[in-house]
Structure formats: C-alpha cells, structure tokens
Design a protein around this motif. Structure first.
Motif, PDB file in Angstrom:
ATOM      1  N   MET A   1      -9.170  -2.066  15.441  1.00 38.16           N
ATOM      2  CA  MET A   1      -9.140  -2.233  13.999  1.00 38.16           C
ATOM      3  C   MET A   1      -7.799  -2.818  13.597  1.00 38.16           C
ATOM      4  SD  MET A   1     -11.062   0.884  11.935  1.00 38.16           S
ATOM      5  CE  MET A   1      -9.596   1.808  11.790  1.00 38.16           C
ATOM      6  N   LYS A   2      -7.811  -3.537  12.491  1.00 40.34           N
ATOM      7  CA  LYS A   2      -6.583  -4.111  11.956  1.00 40.34           C
ATOM      8  C   LYS A   2      -6.495  -3.753  10.478  1.00 40.34           C
ATOM      9  CE  LYS A   2      -3.928  -8.314  11.584  1.00 40.34           C
ATOM     10  NZ  LYS A   2      -3.887  -9.756  11.648  1.00 40.34           N
ATOM     11  N   LEU A   3      -5.306  -3.315  10.024  1.00 42.88           N
ATOM     12  CA  LEU A   3      -5.063  -2.944   8.634  1.00 42.88           C
ATOM     13  C   LEU A   3      -3.914  -3.783   8.101  1.00 42.88           C
ATOM     14  CD1 LEU A   3      -5.575  -0.980   6.228  1.00 42.88           C
ATOM     15  CD2 LEU A   3      -3.934   0.569   7.311  1.00 42.88           C
ATOM     16  N   THR A   4      -4.102  -4.383   6.932  1.00 36.78           N
ATOM     17  CA  THR A   4      -3.059  -5.201   6.307  1.00 36.78           C
ATOM     18  C   THR A   4      -3.016  -4.922   4.811  1.00 36.78           C
ATOM     19  OG1 THR A   4      -4.571  -7.044   5.939  1.00 36.78           O
ATOM     20  CG2 THR A   4      -3.295  -7.088   7.996  1.00 36.78           C
ATOM     21  N   SER A   5      -1.951  -5.403   4.177  1.00 36.66           N
ATOM     22  CA  SER A   5      -1.843  -5.376   2.721  1.00 36.66           C
ATOM     23  C   SER A   5      -1.428  -6.756   2.247  1.00 36.66           C
ATOM     24  CB  SER A   5      -0.815  -4.343   2.258  1.00 36.66           C
ATOM     25  OG  SER A   5      -0.685  -4.408   0.844  1.00 36.66           O
ATOM     26  N   SER A   6      -2.069  -7.236   1.192  1.00 38.65           N
ATOM     27  CA  SER A   6      -1.665  -8.522   0.620  1.00 38.65           C
ATOM     28  C   SER A   6      -0.396  -8.360  -0.223  1.00 38.65           C
ATOM     29  CB  SER A   6      -2.797  -9.111  -0.225  1.00 38.65           C
ATOM     30  OG  SER A   6      -3.148  -8.214  -1.267  1.00 38.65           O
ATOM     31  N   ALA A   7       0.050  -7.120  -0.450  1.00 37.19           N
ATOM     32  CA  ALA A   7       1.229  -6.862  -1.275  1.00 37.19           C
ATOM     33  C   ALA A   7       2.536  -6.909  -0.482  1.00 37.19           C
ATOM     34  CB  ALA A   7       1.097  -5.501  -1.949  1.00 37.19           C
ATOM     35  N   PHE A   8       2.465  -6.652   0.825  1.00 35.76           N
ATOM     36  CA  PHE A   8       3.686  -6.661   1.649  1.00 35.76           C
ATOM     37  C   PHE A   8       3.332  -6.998   3.091  1.00 35.76           C
ATOM     38  CE2 PHE A   8       2.108  -2.308   1.585  1.00 35.76           C
ATOM     39  CZ  PHE A   8       2.199  -1.903   2.905  1.00 35.76           C
ATOM     40  N   GLN A   9       4.273  -7.617   3.770  1.00 37.08           N
ATOM     41  CA  GLN A   9       4.121  -7.921   5.191  1.00 37.08           C
ATOM     42  C   GLN A   9       4.343  -6.645   5.997  1.00 37.08           C
ATOM     43  OE1 GLN A   9       3.459 -10.922   6.711  1.00 37.08           O
ATOM     44  NE2 GLN A   9       3.126 -11.785   4.681  1.00 37.08           N
ATOM     45  N   ALA A  10       3.727  -6.536   7.156  1.00 36.99           N
ATOM     46  CA  ALA A  10       3.974  -5.395   8.047  1.00 36.99           C
ATOM     47  C   ALA A  10       5.470  -5.325   8.327  1.00 36.99           C
ATOM     48  CB  ALA A  10       3.190  -5.543   9.338  1.00 36.99           C
ATOM     49  N   GLY A  11       6.066  -4.173   8.064  1.00 39.83           N
ATOM     50  CA  GLY A  11       7.500  -3.981   8.265  1.00 39.83           C
ATOM     51  C   GLY A  11       8.347  -4.458   7.100  1.00 39.83           C
ATOM     52  N   GLY A  12       7.712  -5.062   6.093  1.00 43.08           N
ATOM     53  CA  GLY A  12       8.447  -5.601   4.956  1.00 43.08           C
ATOM     54  C   GLY A  12       8.573  -4.608   3.809  1.00 43.08           C
ATOM     55  N   MET A  13       9.289  -5.039   2.779  1.00 42.84           N
ATOM     56  CA  MET A  13       9.547  -4.200   1.608  1.00 42.84           C
ATOM     57  C   MET A  13       8.297  -4.088   0.730  1.00 42.84           C
ATOM     58  SD  MET A  13      12.116  -2.423   0.343  1.00 42.84           S
ATOM     59  CE  MET A  13      13.658  -3.098   0.921  1.00 42.84           C
ATOM     60  N   ILE A  14       7.971  -2.860   0.341  1.00 41.56           N
ATOM     61  CA  ILE A  14       6.860  -2.602  -0.573  1.00 41.56           C
ATOM     62  C   ILE A  14       7.336  -2.954  -1.983  1.00 41.56           C
ATOM     63  CG2 ILE A  14       5.371  -0.807  -1.556  1.00 41.56           C
ATOM     64  CD1 ILE A  14       5.607   0.645   1.193  1.00 41.56           C
ATOM     65  N   PRO A  15       6.583  -3.786  -2.714  1.00 39.51           N
ATOM     66  CA  PRO A  15       6.997  -4.169  -4.069  1.00 39.51           C
ATOM     67  C   PRO A  15       7.107  -2.967  -5.012  1.00 39.51           C
ATOM     68  CG  PRO A  15       5.326  -5.682  -3.257  1.00 39.51           C
ATOM     69  CD  PRO A  15       5.384  -4.528  -2.290  1.00 39.51           C
ATOM     70  N   LYS A  16       8.034  -3.098  -5.964  1.00 35.46           N
ATOM     71  CA  LYS A  16       8.382  -2.021  -6.884  1.00 35.46           C
ATOM     72  C   LYS A  16       7.185  -1.428  -7.624  1.00 35.46           C
ATOM     73  CE  LYS A  16      11.545  -1.216 -10.748  1.00 35.46           C
ATOM     74  NZ  LYS A  16      12.592  -1.846 -11.578  1.00 35.46           N
ATOM     75  N   GLN A  17       6.186  -2.260  -8.000  1.00 34.95           N
ATOM     76  CA  GLN A  17       5.071  -1.727  -8.797  1.00 34.95           C
ATOM     77  C   GLN A  17       4.269  -0.658  -8.064  1.00 34.95           C
ATOM     78  OE1 GLN A  17       5.085  -5.095  -7.851  1.00 34.95           O
ATOM     79  NE2 GLN A  17       2.991  -5.843  -7.610  1.00 34.95           N
ATOM     80  N   TYR A  18       4.399  -0.589  -6.746  1.00 44.40           N
ATOM     81  CA  TYR A  18       3.657   0.406  -5.961  1.00 44.40           C
ATOM     82  C   TYR A  18       4.495   1.655  -5.687  1.00 44.40           C
ATOM     83  CZ  TYR A  18       0.910  -3.797  -5.396  1.00 44.40           C
ATOM     84  OH  TYR A  18       0.197  -4.943  -5.656  1.00 44.40           O
ATOM     85  N   THR A  19       5.622   1.802  -6.400  1.00 45.08           N
ATOM     86  CA  THR A  19       6.557   2.903  -6.166  1.00 45.08           C
ATOM     87  C   THR A  19       6.788   3.699  -7.449  1.00 45.08           C
ATOM     88  OG1 THR A  19       8.615   1.783  -6.785  1.00 45.08           O
ATOM     89  CG2 THR A  19       7.748   1.337  -4.558  1.00 45.08           C
ATOM     90  N   CYS A  20       7.560   4.781  -7.336  1.00 42.15           N
ATOM     91  CA  CYS A  20       7.898   5.600  -8.504  1.00 42.15           C
ATOM     92  C   CYS A  20       8.797   4.838  -9.473  1.00 42.15           C
ATOM     93  CB  CYS A  20       8.560   6.903  -8.078  1.00 42.15           C
ATOM     94  SG  CYS A  20      10.227   6.700  -7.394  1.00 42.15           S
ATOM     95  N   ASP A  21       9.403   3.752  -9.027  1.00 44.15           N
ATOM     96  CA  ASP A  21      10.256   2.942  -9.899  1.00 44.15           C
ATOM     97  C   ASP A  21       9.447   1.912 -10.687  1.00 44.15           C
ATOM     98  OD1 ASP A  21      12.673   4.189  -9.073  1.00 44.15           O
ATOM     99  OD2 ASP A  21      12.649   2.979  -7.243  1.00 44.15           O
TER     100      ASP A  21
END
Length: 151
Positions: A1-21
């Motif tokens: 199986m493979k899991l990805t996100s269009s919001a961030f690269q594997a190992g990359g920074m998660i964008p602010k909108q997906y955080t408590c900030d």
C-alpha cells in the motif's frame, strides 16, 4: 500500500492550516494498492517527538474499502455517513487534532491499515484500543510522515 498527501511531501513541512496555528483541519490523504481481501481501513496519526511520549492526533476506522482518499477537513464527529468512525485523540476529543509542538520540529506519522474486518468500537476508542482491535486483522499498512515547527 502507498499513502500520500497532496498537502505536503513525505518528510516535508505540514502547512499551517492543518495545525493548531491555522484552521486545525485534517490534511487530504490518498492511498493506492489496497490488498485483496480488505474489508475496511483504519488510520492513526501520532507524534513520537512529544515531550511526554507519543501524542495521538487522530484515530479513525471503518473507512470504506472503496475509498481511495480522505478529503481535507474531515468533520470532527464520531460517525460519518460513509461509515467512517473516529475515536478520541490525546486532545481528549473526537476527530483530528493538528500539530501543535511546544518547541522544536516534530514528526507526524499518518499510518493507514488495511483490515480483513470492520470494527465495532465506541467514540471513546483510543489508539491503544484500536491497535488491540486490529491485532491479527492487518493485511497491509502504509505511512506518510510530515514535520511541523511553530514560528
């Protein structure tokens, strides 16, 4: 199986909108190559770098086997019309809770499990409960990791 996100690269920074900030909404996730015999999918998101040990950000199960993605901003309800169920995070609430590290850069692992069954669990279900229920039912798994640090 493979899991990805269009919001961030594997190992990359998660964008602010997906955080408590930001808006504290779940990021979009998509997957492929689900094993034959899978009856449902389960998801655990956690932070192994938390000061008090692993911090659980999201617990979900009974994701329909026909689904190949979770759109961003999954409603923070214990049950959704498609059958997806969500349990209690370490924020002591149902649904996704975004990255909110007290200091430094933390890693956030989104782990998807293909199961040979569906699970009958309550909204008070924790990661530990879900892991116990999944034992001997995992046909495959995949993960994607993102990082976050507060400004």
């Amino acid at each position: 199986m493979k899991l990805t996100s269009s919001a961030f690269q594997a190992g990359g920074m998660i964008p602010k909108q997906y955080t408590c900030d930001g808006q504290d909404m779940s990021p979009p996730l998509s997957w492929s190559d689900v094993p034959d015999g899978t009856k449902s999918l389960a998801l655990i998101a956690d932070d192994p770098d938390a000061p008090m040990g692993i911090w659980v950000h999201w617990v979900a199960w009974n994701i329909p086997v026909t689904a190949r993605a979770l759109e961003e901003n999954v409603p923070k309800r214990d049950a959704l019309p498609n059958g997806l169920k969500q349990g209690t995070s370490d924020f002591r609430r149902v649904g996704y809770g975004g990255p909110c590290p007290p200091s430094g850069t933390h890693r956030y692992f989104f782990k998807l499990y293909a199961l040979d069954t569906t699970l009958n669990l309550s909204p008070s279900t924790t990661k530990k409960d879900l892991e116990k229920a999944m034992q001997s039912h995992i046909l495959g798994q995949a993960e994607v990791m993102g990082t976050y640090s507060r400004k």
